[in-house]
Design an enzyme around this catalytic site. Structure first.
Site, PDB file in Angstrom:
ATOM      1  N   TYR A   1      46.043  44.758  54.198  1.00 12.04           N
ATOM      2  CA  TYR A   1      45.755  43.342  53.950  1.00 12.04           C
ATOM      3  C   TYR A   1      46.438  42.931  52.660  1.00 12.04           C
ATOM      4  CZ  TYR A   1      43.042  39.065  53.066  1.00 12.04           C
ATOM      5  OH  TYR A   1      42.656  37.764  52.828  1.00 12.04           O
TER       6      TYR A   1
ATOM      7  N   ASP B   1      51.752  46.710  46.805  1.00  6.64           N
ATOM      8  CA  ASP B   1      50.654  45.779  46.540  1.00  6.64           C
ATOM      9  C   ASP B   1      49.517  46.549  45.869  1.00  6.64           C
ATOM     10  OD1 ASP B   1      48.566  44.009  46.570  1.00  6.64           O
ATOM     11  OD2 ASP B   1      48.704  43.500  48.703  1.00  6.64           O
TER      12      ASP B   1
ATOM     13  N   LYS C   1      42.589  40.851  41.075  1.00  7.42           N
ATOM     14  CA  LYS C   1      41.242  41.392  40.851  1.00  7.42           C
ATOM     15  C   LYS C   1      40.992  41.777  39.390  1.00  7.42           C
ATOM     16  CE  LYS C   1      40.958  42.682  45.715  1.00  7.42           C
ATOM     17  NZ  LYS C   1      39.950  41.941  46.438  1.00  7.42           N
TER      18      LYS C   1
HETATM   19  C1  LIG Z   1      45.627  44.752  48.615  1.00  8.14           C
HETATM   20  C2  LIG Z   1      45.298  43.284  48.555  1.00  8.14           C
HETATM   21  N1  LIG Z   1      46.304  42.392  48.449  1.00  8.14           N
HETATM   22  C3  LIG Z   1      46.069  41.063  48.378  1.00  8.14           C
HETATM   23  C4  LIG Z   1      44.774  40.590  48.433  1.00  8.14           C
HETATM   24  C5  LIG Z   1      44.534  39.114  48.369  1.00  8.14           C
HETATM   25  O1  LIG Z   1      43.953  38.748  47.152  1.00  8.14           O
HETATM   26  P1  LIG Z   1      43.142  37.389  47.027  1.00  8.14           P
HETATM   27  O2  LIG Z   1      41.891  37.539  47.809  1.00  8.14           O
HETATM   28  O3  LIG Z   1      42.918  37.251  45.538  1.00  8.14           O
HETATM   29  O4  LIG Z   1      44.013  36.296  47.550  1.00  8.14           O
HETATM   30  C6  LIG Z   1      43.699  41.459  48.542  1.00  8.14           C
HETATM   31  C7  LIG Z   1      42.318  40.970  48.617  1.00  8.14           C
HETATM   32  O5  LIG Z   1      41.388  41.656  48.937  1.00  8.14           O
HETATM   33  C8  LIG Z   1      43.973  42.860  48.594  1.00  8.14           C
HETATM   34  O6  LIG Z   1      42.997  43.766  48.708  1.00  8.14           O
END
Ligand SMILES: Cc1ncc(COP(=O)(O)O)c(C=O)c1O
Length: 407
Positions: free
Chosen positions: A120, A214, A242
């Site tokens: 994700y 990521d 985060k």
């Molecule tokens: C690995 C990863 N990338 C991107 C995101 C997206 O972040 P946001 O919820 O701040 O848009 C998340 C959210 O859980 C994530 O776990």
């Protein structure tokens, strides 16, 4: 996930949180293992973070101009993470991955992207195919509202399947980037197999594509730098979120100068945001990162180990087939008797059992992430008392899970 769709029942409305505890509007107290989905690494409402936020907010909330806090947080990130020479702030992890992909396309002049099933990266149109997190929790195939045109440039490949990535590169010379979670934690926790990330970086280099790691979830969470320090692979671009916002909306993407200088205003790839680098969010991030030291990570490792092992023992004692998987201090339990290497294997589990386990823990005052596909988050505020409360709730939750009729 906030709607409790995967576990049923009525979602709890939270009124306040402090340290390792959440309090709902009905006056119930819970030991928190969700950590606001990751930012609360120090625990909730850490006095040092709250003081920094209050002091900064009193000077004004948003200027749309450069600030000292933004430069200091950028420096803190660049100093910790070798492959990152420059960093650009945005307000969410979604924006960070979306912008990193745009930059990769702008830099390479290519169109297609490779992503992994079960990973994700936020709700970016091009990255929602076979997505983890809420999309996995709800069992959605993909998302409505994403056009075929947007989806056709996304190549979805099985996680931990290096041969499939090599085959995708062999069949197209138009691949701009590979994006992967540094260690997958949105289909449950599924670490990359040894050499997988290194292989991706190599394939990208050989094929003129960029490797985007990521680290929105793992960055500054699984170590002082993130997963990068654990597997030592150098990506071209990295995304963060985060922890670096300390609970306020801040995220970032960064990488080597050569690539980053393609961003506007120096280069042709446009990116901007009204609230990007917001001073209050930057102050929360700075105050949080300043406290993310070796002793914190040792504590997180120890506590996550204690809770993971206790959960596994309780399930074992109750005769519930399960697999505990870890990526540093992130861990989750699959209600399945096999190791999980990819999304198909993650989905092949008894989520009904998880729902019953979850509710038993909740009734006993422990708030787990309300989905079998999410990591459990511990914090610096999880002291012996909090851990004891979790550990003593586990046996009856495991017995309740064992009683689920799987027919
Ligand atoms: C690995 C990863 N990338 C991107 C995101 C997206 O972040 P946001 O919820 O701040 O848009 C998340 C959210 O859980 C994530 O776990």
């Amino acid at each position: 996930m906030r709607a409790f769709s995967a576990v049923g029942g009525v979602p709890r409305f939270i009124e306040r949180a402090t340290g390792a505890y959440l309090y709902d509007v009905d006056g119930n107290e819970y030991v928190d293992l969700m950590g606001g989905w990751g930012p609360a690494i120090l625990g909730h409402a850490h006095p040092g973070v709250i003081a920094a936020v209050a002091e900064t907010a009193a000077r004004g909330l948003s200027f749309g101009a450069p600030t000292r806090e933004e430069v200091e947080l950028a420096a803190a990130i660049v100093n910790r993470i070798d492959p990152v020479d420059q960093v650009r702030f945005v307000s969410s992890g979604t924006e960070a991955t979306m912008s990193a992909v745009r930059l990769a396309r702008g830099f390479t002049g290519k169109s297609k992207i490779i992503k992994f099933a079960g990973c994700y990266h936020g709700h970016v149109d091009a990255l929602l195919a076979a997505s983890g997190s809420g999309v996995a929790t709800l069992g959605l195939p993909d998302s409505a509202g994403v056009t075929g045109h947007q989806a056709q440039d996304t190549i979805v490949v099985e996680y931990n399947n290096f041969a499939a990535v090599a085959a995708a590169f062999a069949s197209s010379d138009d691949i701009a980037c590979v994006i992967t979670e540094a260690a997958a934690a949105n289909m449950g926790v599924v670490p990359p197999e040894p050499g997988f990330n290194a292989g991706l970086a190599r394939l990208c280099q050989e094929n003129g594509a960029l490797f985007i790691s990521d680290e929105v979830m793992t960055g500054f969470r699984v170590s002082a730098t993130g997963w990068f320090a654990i597997d030592g692979v150098t990506p071209d671009l990295m995304t963060f979120g985060k922890v670096i916002g300390g609970g306020l909306p801040a995220a970032a993407f960064g990488g080597c100068r050569d690539v980053m200088q393609n961003l506007a205003p120096i280069g042709p790839v446009y990116q901007a945001g009204t609230l990007s680098g917001n001073p209050v969010a930057m102050a929360a991030g700075l105050a949080t990162l300043a406290r993310c030291d070796e002793s914190l990570y040792q504590h997180l490792d120890r506590v996550s180990d204690q809770i993971g092992s206790a959960a596994s023992s309780a399930l074992q004692d109750a005769g519930v087939a399960h697999t505990l998987q870890r990526a540093g201090n992130l861990f989750s339990i699959f209600f399945a008797d096999h190791q999980v290497r990819n999304y198909d294997q993650a989905r092949d589990q008894h989520t009904k059992r998880f729902a019953v386990f979850f509710h038993s823990m909740l009734d006993q005052g422990v708030y787990l992430p309300p989905s079998a596909f999410e990591a459990w988050f511990v914090s610096g505020a999880h002291d012996e008392e909090a851990v004891d409360r979790i550990v003593s709730a586990l046996p009856s939750a495991a017995i309740a899970a064992a009683a689920v009729d799987l027919a």
